[in-house]
Design a protein around this motif. Structure first.
Motif, PDB file in Angstrom:
ATOM      1  N   ARG A 187       0.833  -1.203   0.000  1.00  0.00           N
ATOM      2  CA  ARG A 187       0.000   0.000   0.000  1.00  0.00           C
ATOM      3  C   ARG A 187       0.866   1.251   0.000  1.00  0.00           C
ATOM      4  NH1 ARG A 187      -3.356   3.089  -1.994  1.00  0.00           N
ATOM      5  NH2 ARG A 187      -4.648   4.368  -0.631  1.00  0.00           N
ATOM      6  N   ALA A 188       1.988   1.219   0.715  1.00  0.00           N
ATOM      7  CA  ALA A 188       2.895   2.371   0.730  1.00  0.00           C
ATOM      8  C   ALA A 188       3.489   2.626  -0.651  1.00  0.00           C
ATOM      9  CB  ALA A 188       4.014   2.145   1.752  1.00  0.00           C
ATOM     10  N   LEU A 189       3.837   1.559  -1.355  1.00  0.00           N
ATOM     11  CA  LEU A 189       4.357   1.731  -2.719  1.00  0.00           C
ATOM     12  C   LEU A 189       3.311   2.390  -3.613  1.00  0.00           C
ATOM     13  CD1 LEU A 189       6.220  -1.669  -3.340  1.00  0.00           C
ATOM     14  CD2 LEU A 189       7.144   0.479  -2.474  1.00  0.00           C
ATOM     15  N   ALA A 190       2.066   1.940  -3.490  1.00  0.00           N
ATOM     16  CA  ALA A 190       0.990   2.532  -4.289  1.00  0.00           C
ATOM     17  C   ALA A 190       0.760   3.990  -3.914  1.00  0.00           C
ATOM     18  CB  ALA A 190      -0.297   1.721  -4.115  1.00  0.00           C
ATOM     19  N   LEU A 191       0.812   4.300  -2.621  1.00  0.00           N
ATOM     20  CA  LEU A 191       0.646   5.683  -2.175  1.00  0.00           C
ATOM     21  C   LEU A 191       1.726   6.577  -2.756  1.00  0.00           C
ATOM     22  CD1 LEU A 191      -0.299   5.345   1.614  1.00  0.00           C
ATOM     23  CD2 LEU A 191      -1.750   6.251  -0.216  1.00  0.00           C
ATOM     24  N   PHE A 192       2.966   6.109  -2.729  1.00  0.00           N
ATOM     25  CA  PHE A 192       4.060   6.921  -3.261  1.00  0.00           C
ATOM     26  C   PHE A 192       3.822   7.198  -4.745  1.00  0.00           C
ATOM     27  CE2 PHE A 192       8.564   7.869  -1.819  1.00  0.00           C
ATOM     28  CZ  PHE A 192       8.781   8.850  -2.773  1.00  0.00           C
ATOM     29  N   ASP A 193       3.423   6.176  -5.482  1.00  0.00           N
ATOM     30  CA  ASP A 193       3.142   6.363  -6.907  1.00  0.00           C
ATOM     31  C   ASP A 193       2.069   7.424  -7.122  1.00  0.00           C
ATOM     32  OD1 ASP A 193       4.900   4.680  -8.225  1.00  0.00           O
ATOM     33  OD2 ASP A 193       3.631   2.929  -7.946  1.00  0.00           O
ATOM     34  N   GLU A 194       1.012   7.352  -6.338  1.00  0.00           N
ATOM     35  CA  GLU A 194      -0.062   8.331  -6.468  1.00  0.00           C
ATOM     36  C   GLU A 194       0.432   9.713  -6.052  1.00  0.00           C
ATOM     37  OE1 GLU A 194      -3.061   6.660  -4.009  1.00  0.00           O
ATOM     38  OE2 GLU A 194      -3.238   4.825  -5.206  1.00  0.00           O
ATOM     39  N   GLY A 195       1.289   9.758  -5.052  1.00  0.00           N
ATOM     40  CA  GLY A 195       1.820  11.035  -4.590  1.00  0.00           C
ATOM     41  C   GLY A 195       2.711  11.718  -5.595  1.00  0.00           C
ATOM     42  N   VAL A 196       3.416  10.935  -6.397  1.00  0.00           N
ATOM     43  CA  VAL A 196       4.267  11.520  -7.438  1.00  0.00           C
ATOM     44  C   VAL A 196       3.444  12.381  -8.374  1.00  0.00           C
ATOM     45  CG1 VAL A 196       5.652  10.952  -9.484  1.00  0.00           C
ATOM     46  CG2 VAL A 196       6.071   9.756  -7.329  1.00  0.00           C
ATOM     47  N   ASP A 197       2.194  12.021  -8.564  1.00  0.00           N
ATOM     48  CA  ASP A 197       1.311  12.775  -9.464  1.00  0.00           C
ATOM     49  C   ASP A 197       0.720  14.023  -8.813  1.00  0.00           C
ATOM     50  OD1 ASP A 197       1.724  10.962 -11.525  1.00  0.00           O
ATOM     51  OD2 ASP A 197       0.038   9.700 -10.919  1.00  0.00           O
ATOM     52  N   GLY A 198       1.054  14.258  -7.530  1.00  0.00           N
ATOM     53  CA  GLY A 198       0.615  15.524  -6.950  1.00  0.00           C
ATOM     54  C   GLY A 198       0.069  15.505  -5.546  1.00  0.00           C
ATOM     55  N   ASN A 199      -0.335  14.332  -5.016  1.00  0.00           N
ATOM     56  CA  ASN A 199      -0.858  14.287  -3.654  1.00  0.00           C
ATOM     57  C   ASN A 199       0.309  14.121  -2.684  1.00  0.00           C
ATOM     58  OD1 ASN A 199      -2.121  13.686  -1.199  1.00  0.00           O
ATOM     59  ND2 ASN A 199      -3.874  12.742  -2.243  1.00  0.00           N
ATOM     60  N   LEU A 200       0.807  15.229  -2.166  1.00  0.00           N
ATOM     61  CA  LEU A 200       2.048  15.210  -1.398  1.00  0.00           C
ATOM     62  C   LEU A 200       1.896  14.495  -0.062  1.00  0.00           C
ATOM     63  CD1 LEU A 200       3.358  18.806  -2.199  1.00  0.00           C
ATOM     64  CD2 LEU A 200       3.737  16.654  -3.417  1.00  0.00           C
ATOM     65  N   ASP A 201       0.699  14.507   0.525  1.00  0.00           N
ATOM     66  CA  ASP A 201       0.491  13.791   1.784  1.00  0.00           C
ATOM     67  C   ASP A 201       0.781  12.296   1.625  1.00  0.00           C
ATOM     68  OD1 ASP A 201      -0.197  16.064   3.137  1.00  0.00           O
ATOM     69  OD2 ASP A 201      -2.362  15.763   2.937  1.00  0.00           O
ATOM     70  N   GLN A 202       0.515  11.782   0.449  1.00  0.00           N
ATOM     71  CA  GLN A 202       0.752  10.363   0.215  1.00  0.00           C
ATOM     72  C   GLN A 202       2.241  10.057   0.151  1.00  0.00           C
ATOM     73  OE1 GLN A 202      -1.816  10.051  -3.289  1.00  0.00           O
ATOM     74  NE2 GLN A 202      -3.222   8.793  -2.115  1.00  0.00           N
ATOM     75  N   VAL A 203       3.027  10.972  -0.407  1.00  0.00           N
ATOM     76  CA  VAL A 203       4.480  10.800  -0.402  1.00  0.00           C
ATOM     77  C   VAL A 203       4.988  10.766   1.037  1.00  0.00           C
ATOM     78  CG1 VAL A 203       6.687  11.889  -0.997  1.00  0.00           C
ATOM     79  CG2 VAL A 203       4.822  11.839  -2.671  1.00  0.00           C
ATOM     80  N   THR A 204       4.512  11.690   1.851  1.00  0.00           N
ATOM     81  CA  THR A 204       4.910  11.745   3.256  1.00  0.00           C
ATOM     82  C   THR A 204       4.588  10.434   3.971  1.00  0.00           C
ATOM     83  OG1 THR A 204       4.640  14.144   3.387  1.00  0.00           O
ATOM     84  CG2 THR A 204       4.532  12.924   5.448  1.00  0.00           C
ATOM     85  N   ASP A 205       3.365   9.948   3.807  1.00  0.00           N
ATOM     86  CA  ASP A 205       2.950   8.732   4.497  1.00  0.00           C
ATOM     87  C   ASP A 205       3.725   7.513   4.007  1.00  0.00           C
ATOM     88  OD1 ASP A 205       1.201  10.190   5.973  1.00  0.00           O
ATOM     89  OD2 ASP A 205      -0.625   9.445   5.015  1.00  0.00           O
ATOM     90  N   ALA A 206       3.985   7.441   2.720  1.00  0.00           N
ATOM     91  CA  ALA A 206       4.726   6.301   2.188  1.00  0.00           C
ATOM     92  C   ALA A 206       6.146   6.263   2.759  1.00  0.00           C
ATOM     93  CB  ALA A 206       4.771   6.369   0.666  1.00  0.00           C
ATOM     94  N   LEU A 207       6.807   7.422   2.787  1.00  0.00           N
ATOM     95  CA  LEU A 207       8.159   7.477   3.348  1.00  0.00           C
ATOM     96  C   LEU A 207       8.147   7.143   4.837  1.00  0.00           C
ATOM     97  CD1 LEU A 207       9.564  10.657   1.565  1.00  0.00           C
ATOM     98  CD2 LEU A 207      10.290   8.289   1.206  1.00  0.00           C
ATOM     99  N   ALA A 208       7.178   7.652   5.550  1.00  0.00           N
ATOM    100  CA  ALA A 208       7.096   7.373   6.983  1.00  0.00           C
ATOM    101  C   ALA A 208       6.921   5.883   7.244  1.00  0.00           C
ATOM    102  CB  ALA A 208       5.946   8.167   7.602  1.00  0.00           C
TER     103      ALA A 208
END
Length: 517
Positions: A471-492
């Motif tokens: 799920r974190a990998l998927a969140l990061f992918d979605e975050g690359v397209d603009g949802n920055l909160d998802q990048v934060t959560d994936a890294l965390a």
């Protein structure tokens, strides 16, 4: 035309009026909809005159003739990387349901940041205890893993998993046969189908294998039988007719090009001298263009496509770029010339020439999104050369994209806010650093988090660690397209569960590379 050839041509053409079977009319029944339907359940015996006619059917249920020995009948447990190699727990799936794991694996993007791809590869290839749910069929996660590798074009890796799964399951065997077709190594599996009637090869697979074995007469007879039974459609019958005797159709117009060829159809078109271009086909077909008998341009472009999913090695891509002198200019040749100029400067240890060539090479690599494979090869050496001006910054960032990212960060002297942040991320220490933009702020927030994010914590706490990582990998992918909160959560999440190297690499790639859109 000799009488025998005329008779054979009329017979073969006569087959083309047979009706299209239900299976051939639609896509093969698989999550990967370009798989060949190479095996099926045995056909029923012909009805006697006193009995009602039996309509032939071709279900794709598993055929069990011997137990799997690789994982005691549970393909989900099969892997080629041990826990000692991957660093992942053997019970990674924990309390997760097989259905949920398979769904999450299939949802992962094939082309993403290389660091995320690398972790996904590890999870797909790892030896992991199968899911605990009693309803699992023992292969759903395995098939999802293989299908994702096929989607990524990783034929060698998929083949290695399939070889460990035995030969007694139709869904597993058909994937193994397709991998063999795509790499041109189908003869051993043709022999297997001949030696194991329980696999019940379809007419198409048997015709192909009979021809490969030199039994052309048997192949022609089987083509006639399959067509009469309605198990080979008109388009397939004509294709096989040309495959079995190409000379009979000399001067005929080319066959219509299929929109969605299976590997078997792809090989047959290739055999009759009408190869199907791989551009626009699923990535696994690009391996056909890597063969030495193909043109250099086609091989480079296939190598670039496969490099974007990590399906070819860094050195393999570099070898394609430097194979010979470019014969033209523009397009792919611009990249070839730029990489070769950079290689020549490195060979001569010419700092000035390297600085000049690097800007062109980086621009060319960025345009086709293969910066990381080449950065892993050249980055540390370019960084160590002490290049001047803009080239120094490019070399520093290339080194940060390499395996030596932490060493490069310690030895560099970053002079911009972003480069200072990059150096901090590479060393896992972002204390006192500022974010020059919103994307950088998302990374900083992820590195400053002290626990798994709320949206993923329940998975971790529920003993579903593997699902949380997917799920974190998927969140990061979605975050690359603009949802920055998802990048934060994936890294965390990655850092909270001990995947520090992946978190650092992914953050560096996210900040250095532009993958938006």
């Amino acid at each position: 035309m000799p009488t025998r050839r005329l008779g054979r041509r009329l017979a073969l053409i006569g087959l083309l009026a047979t009706p299209l079977s239900a299976q051939e009319a639609g896509a093969p029944m698989s999550a990967i909809d370009w798989l060949s339907d190479s095996v099926a359940a045995p056909l029923p015996l012909p009805a006697t005159p006193a009995e009602p006619a039996v309509t032939p059917t071709r279900p794709t249920a598993p055929i069990t003739v011997s137990p799997l020995d690789a994982a005691q009948g549970r393909p989900d447990a099969i892997g080629i990387l041990s826990p000692a190699v991957t660093g992942l727990p053997a019970d990674l799936w924990g309390a997760s349901r097989a259905e949920d794991i398979a769904r999450r694996i299939r949802a992962e993007r094939a082309e993403t940041l290389p660091a995320l791809q690398a972790l996904l590869y590890i999870m797909l290839l790892a030896e992991i205890a199968p899911p605990r749910d009693a309803s699992a069929d023992g292969r759903s996660v395995f098939l999802a893993r293989v299908d994702k590798l096929l989607e990524m074009g990783a034929l060698d890796q998929a083949g290695a998993l399939l070889e460990r799964a035995g030969l007694d399951d139709a869904e597993i065997f058909r994937r193994r046969f397709d991998v063999a077709l795509l790499v041109g190594e189908e003869q051993p599996l043709c022999e297997t189908m001949s030696d194991m009637p329980g696999l019940s090869p379809t007419f198409q697979a048997r015709i192909f294998c009979l021809a490969r074995a030199g039994d052309w007469t048997g192949a022609e007879l089987l083509l006639g039988t399959g067509s009469v039974l309605g198990l080979i459609g008109e388009d397939q019958a004509e294709l096989f007719a040309r495959f079995l005797d190409t000379e009979l159709f000399e001067g005929e117009p080319p066959l219509p090009r299929p929109v969605q060829p299976t590997p078997l159809t792809f090989r047959l078109y290739e055999a009759i001298g009408e190869p199907i271009p791989t551009n626009g086909l699923p990535l696994a077909f690009a391996h056909a263009d890597l063969r030495e008998d193909n043109g250099w341009k086609a091989r480079i472009e296939a190598g670039e496509r496969l490099a974007r999913t990590g399906a070819v090695s860094d050195n393999q891509l570099l070898g394609l770029y430097t194979e010979r002198e470019p014969a033209a200019s523009g397009g792919v040749w611009t990249r070839v010339a730029a990489i070769q100029a950079l290689q020549a400067a490195l060979d001569d240890d010419d700092t000035e020439a390297a600085a000049e060539a690097l800007a062109r090479a980086w621009s060319a690599l960025t345009a086709t999104r293969v910066e990381v494979p080449i950065a892993r090869v050249y980055g540390p050496r370019l960084h160590a050369m002490g290049l001047p001006g803009e080239a120094a910054q490019i070399a520093f960032r290339m080194a940060l994209l390499s395996d030596g990212y932490e060493s490069a960060a310690r030895s560099g002297t970053p002079d911009t806010p972003l480069d200072r942040l990059l150096a901090g991320v590479a060393q896992g220490d972002v204390a006192g650093l500022a974010a020059p933009d919103a994307r950088a702020a998302a990374v900083l927030d992820g590195f400053r988090a002290t626990r798994a994010p709320a949206r993923l914590a329940s998975l971790v706490e529920g003993n579903r660690l593997g699902e949380a990582i997917l799920r974190a990998l998927a969140l990061f992918d979605e975050g690359v397209d603009g949802n920055l909160d998802q990048v934060t959560d994936a890294l965390a999440l990655l850092r909270a569960v001990g995947l520090e190297d992946t978190a650092r690499r992914a953050a560096l790639e996210y900040l250095i590379l532009d993958r938006r859109g």
